[in-house]
Scaffold this motif. Structure first.
Motif, PDB file in Angstrom:
ATOM      1  N   GLU A 219       4.715   4.923   5.272  1.00 43.75           N
ATOM      2  CA  GLU A 219       4.136   5.698   4.172  1.00 43.75           C
ATOM      3  C   GLU A 219       5.001   6.900   3.800  1.00 43.75           C
ATOM      4  O   GLU A 219       5.110   7.252   2.622  1.00 43.75           O
ATOM      5  CB  GLU A 219       2.730   6.168   4.542  1.00 43.75           C
ATOM      6  CG  GLU A 219       2.028   6.899   3.407  1.00 43.75           C
ATOM      7  CD  GLU A 219       0.705   7.511   3.853  1.00 43.75           C
ATOM      8  OE1 GLU A 219      -0.223   7.553   3.036  1.00 43.75           O
ATOM      9  OE2 GLU A 219       0.619   7.950   5.018  1.00 43.75           O
ATOM     10  N   LYS A 220       5.637   7.528   4.786  1.00 40.85           N
ATOM     11  CA  LYS A 220       6.463   8.692   4.501  1.00 40.85           C
ATOM     12  C   LYS A 220       7.621   8.384   3.571  1.00 40.85           C
ATOM     13  O   LYS A 220       8.162   9.294   2.917  1.00 40.85           O
ATOM     14  CB  LYS A 220       7.005   9.284   5.808  1.00 40.85           C
ATOM     15  CG  LYS A 220       6.000  10.100   6.590  1.00 40.85           C
ATOM     16  CD  LYS A 220       5.663  11.414   5.865  1.00 40.85           C
ATOM     17  CE  LYS A 220       6.826  12.394   5.909  1.00 40.85           C
ATOM     18  NZ  LYS A 220       6.499  13.659   5.194  1.00 40.85           N
ATOM     19  N   ASN A 221       8.021   7.116   3.483  1.00 46.46           N
ATOM     20  CA  ASN A 221       9.086   6.759   2.560  1.00 46.46           C
ATOM     21  C   ASN A 221       8.694   6.972   1.104  1.00 46.46           C
ATOM     22  O   ASN A 221       9.557   6.970   0.216  1.00 46.46           O
ATOM     23  CB  ASN A 221       9.520   5.305   2.769  1.00 46.46           C
ATOM     24  CG  ASN A 221      10.269   5.096   4.056  1.00 46.46           C
ATOM     25  OD1 ASN A 221       9.779   4.435   4.970  1.00 46.46           O
ATOM     26  ND2 ASN A 221      11.461   5.667   4.166  1.00 46.46           N
ATOM     27  N   TYR A 260       5.708  -1.917  -4.195  1.00 44.98           N
ATOM     28  CA  TYR A 260       5.778  -3.292  -3.720  1.00 44.98           C
ATOM     29  C   TYR A 260       5.965  -3.334  -2.205  1.00 44.98           C
ATOM     30  O   TYR A 260       5.351  -4.155  -1.510  1.00 44.98           O
ATOM     31  CB  TYR A 260       6.924  -4.034  -4.411  1.00 44.98           C
ATOM     32  CG  TYR A 260       7.139  -5.425  -3.859  1.00 44.98           C
ATOM     33  CD1 TYR A 260       6.121  -6.381  -3.925  1.00 44.98           C
ATOM     34  CD2 TYR A 260       8.342  -5.771  -3.256  1.00 44.98           C
ATOM     35  CE1 TYR A 260       6.300  -7.658  -3.409  1.00 44.98           C
ATOM     36  CE2 TYR A 260       8.525  -7.050  -2.741  1.00 44.98           C
ATOM     37  CZ  TYR A 260       7.507  -7.988  -2.818  1.00 44.98           C
ATOM     38  OH  TYR A 260       7.686  -9.237  -2.305  1.00 44.98           O
ATOM     39  N   LYS A 261       6.792  -2.442  -1.667  1.00 47.36           N
ATOM     40  CA  LYS A 261       6.977  -2.399  -0.220  1.00 47.36           C
ATOM     41  C   LYS A 261       5.669  -2.060   0.491  1.00 47.36           C
ATOM     42  O   LYS A 261       5.374  -2.582   1.568  1.00 47.36           O
ATOM     43  CB  LYS A 261       8.075  -1.399   0.138  1.00 47.36           C
ATOM     44  CG  LYS A 261       9.491  -1.912  -0.078  1.00 47.36           C
ATOM     45  CD  LYS A 261      10.511  -0.937   0.429  1.00 47.36           C
ATOM     46  CE  LYS A 261      11.914  -1.565   0.471  1.00 47.36           C
ATOM     47  NZ  LYS A 261      12.401  -1.956  -0.840  1.00 47.36           N
ATOM     48  N   CYS A 262       4.881  -1.177  -0.103  1.00 51.03           N
ATOM     49  CA  CYS A 262       3.565  -0.882   0.474  1.00 51.03           C
ATOM     50  C   CYS A 262       2.692  -2.133   0.489  1.00 51.03           C
ATOM     51  O   CYS A 262       1.947  -2.369   1.442  1.00 51.03           O
ATOM     52  CB  CYS A 262       2.879   0.238  -0.322  1.00 51.03           C
ATOM     53  SG  CYS A 262       3.603   1.870  -0.081  1.00 51.03           S
ATOM     54  N   TYR A 263       2.798  -2.940  -0.563  1.00 52.33           N
ATOM     55  CA  TYR A 263       2.052  -4.197  -0.622  1.00 52.33           C
ATOM     56  C   TYR A 263       2.512  -5.138   0.486  1.00 52.33           C
ATOM     57  O   TYR A 263       1.694  -5.728   1.215  1.00 52.33           O
ATOM     58  CB  TYR A 263       2.258  -4.845  -1.994  1.00 52.33           C
ATOM     59  CG  TYR A 263       1.631  -6.201  -2.143  1.00 52.33           C
ATOM     60  CD1 TYR A 263       0.290  -6.340  -2.497  1.00 52.33           C
ATOM     61  CD2 TYR A 263       2.382  -7.360  -1.928  1.00 52.33           C
ATOM     62  CE1 TYR A 263      -0.291  -7.603  -2.627  1.00 52.33           C
ATOM     63  CE2 TYR A 263       1.817  -8.612  -2.059  1.00 52.33           C
ATOM     64  CZ  TYR A 263       0.475  -8.733  -2.403  1.00 52.33           C
ATOM     65  OH  TYR A 263      -0.081  -9.976  -2.521  1.00 52.33           O
ATOM     66  N   THR A 269      -3.098   3.123   2.200  1.00 49.36           N
ATOM     67  CA  THR A 269      -3.648   4.440   2.504  1.00 49.36           C
ATOM     68  C   THR A 269      -4.137   5.133   1.238  1.00 49.36           C
ATOM     69  O   THR A 269      -3.907   4.660   0.112  1.00 49.36           O
ATOM     70  CB  THR A 269      -2.579   5.311   3.170  1.00 49.36           C
ATOM     71  OG1 THR A 269      -1.501   5.494   2.237  1.00 49.36           O
ATOM     72  CG2 THR A 269      -2.052   4.656   4.440  1.00 49.36           C
ATOM     73  N   GLU A 270      -4.789   6.246   1.423  1.00 48.77           N
ATOM     74  CA  GLU A 270      -5.246   7.030   0.275  1.00 48.77           C
ATOM     75  C   GLU A 270      -4.086   7.493  -0.591  1.00 48.77           C
ATOM     76  O   GLU A 270      -4.213   7.587  -1.813  1.00 48.77           O
ATOM     77  CB  GLU A 270      -6.062   8.238   0.757  1.00 48.77           C
ATOM     78  CG  GLU A 270      -7.466   7.892   1.213  1.00 48.77           C
ATOM     79  CD  GLU A 270      -8.268   7.188   0.126  1.00 48.77           C
ATOM     80  OE1 GLU A 270      -8.226   7.655  -1.041  1.00 48.77           O
ATOM     81  OE2 GLU A 270      -8.917   6.177   0.422  1.00 48.77           O
TER      82      GLU A 270
END
Length: 336
Positions: A219-221, A260-263, A269-270
């Motif tokens: 997430e920090k990215n 997309y990477k989060c997907y 996350t929020e």
């Protein structure tokens, strides 16, 4: 007074610190102040810094409470006394003529910042960033800002450069953020009148560490999105119309890639939800921007459904099917 202050943040690098410091004290350019900032390291790194200071009088050691890479760099900026500045990460190392080459380039071309290329060292290979032509490229700050956006010549990396100290007069690294260079490099470039790029690899990035912050996506990215937004806002604030459209395209390129990477990594996350929500709320404004039609198409997918956006990015067959039906979904005006 030393000519160059080299700032080295130190944290949990006892396996790599000797290699780094050795490469600095071995520089053919000798008028150095070497600032080792022990950022509250829990291993022997702080002790090793003190040992190095006893070996070379050019080394100054500062021990501080842990605050992260940016905080350590900022601390170094406050205590540096040299006319020029350089940043070296303590798990990396530099060729022994790097400072001489960059200093000579600044003197020859009347520049405020000199930059060289680099190589990445992996477990099984070495990758050169460029062809190492030995070419020298010069330009003003707008030319450099274009290069930063295009990832050409002048790039948003702190450690492959030599700076006149003056360009950091109002620039500090953002504490607690990843991609800290993305927040700051454009500010240093803007403060420079002239810059010179040397196409020679003189900086060595160690990419063998399994615990490196660049080893996996998290997430920090997403901090890079905030960094690029701050750069875009700065360009509008300063009226730098020459780079605004390019910067808009870069912003949406990285925004859509990170979503997309989060997907892919199932990061829901929020923060991710808020980023999607904020992007969708500005959907119609974004459609009026002179950005790539591909980005407008992906923004339309995202507006329709995060799941649809992710599936189309992941599966070519689905993207092809949806792309054929895009006018039914959104109409011609929003896509073109």
């Amino acid at each position: 007074m030393p000519t160059i202050s080299i700032i080295v943040p130190v944290y949990k690098v006892e396996r790599y610190l000797d290699r780094c410091v050795e490469s600095i004290i071995s520089q053919t350019f000798t008028e150095l102040e070497i600032i080792l900032v022990d950022d509250g390291s829990p291993d022997r790194s702080g002790v090793m810094c003190d040992e190095w200071a006893r070996k070379d009088k050019r080394i100054r050691v500062f021990h501080k409470k842990n605050g992260g890479l940016s905080d350590a760099r900022n601390y170094g900026l406050e205590v540096a006394t040299g006319e020029y500045l350089a940043f070296i990460d303590s798990d990396d190392w530099i060729d022994n003529d790097m400072m001489q080459i960059l200093y000579d380039a600044i003197q020859t071309y009347g520049a405020d910042i000199a930059e060289c290329s680099w190589r990445c060292i992996y477990q099984d290979r070495i990758e050169e960033e460029t062809e190492n032509t030995g070419e020298y490229i010069t330009g003003n700050n707008i030319f450099a800002l274009h290069g930063e956006i295009q990832w050409k010549y002048f790039k948003s990396i702190a450690c492959n450069k030599l700076y006149k100290k003056e360009v950091f007069r109002n620039v500090r690294f953002p504490v607690g953020k990843l991609h800290e260079d993305e927040y700051t490099t454009h500010l240093a470039f803007y403060n420079a009148r002239r810059l010179v790029y040397v196409d020679l690899s003189k900086y060595n990035y160690d990419r063998t560490r399994e615990d490196s912050i660049t080893a996996s996506f998290c997430e920090k990215n997403l901090d890079v999105i905030d960094a690029l937004q701050s750069r875009l806002d700065f360009f509008y604030e300063k009226g730098l119309v020459e780079v605004q459209q390019e910067m808009e395209n870069l912003y949406f390129n990285i925004l859509l890639d990170r979503l997309y990477k989060c997907y892919v990594y199932k990061i829901h996350t929020e923060r991710v939800k808020r980023l999607i929500r904020d992007t969708n709320e500005k959907y119609f404004l974004n459609m009026e921007l002179p950005i790539s039609k591909d980005y407008k198409y992906e923004l339309s997918l995202l507006k329709n459904s995060y799941y649809l956006f992710g599936m189309c990015k992941k599966h070519r067959w689905m993207d092809s099917l949806v792309h054929k039906m895009k006018y039914i979904f959104w109409g011609q005006k929003c896509i073109e």
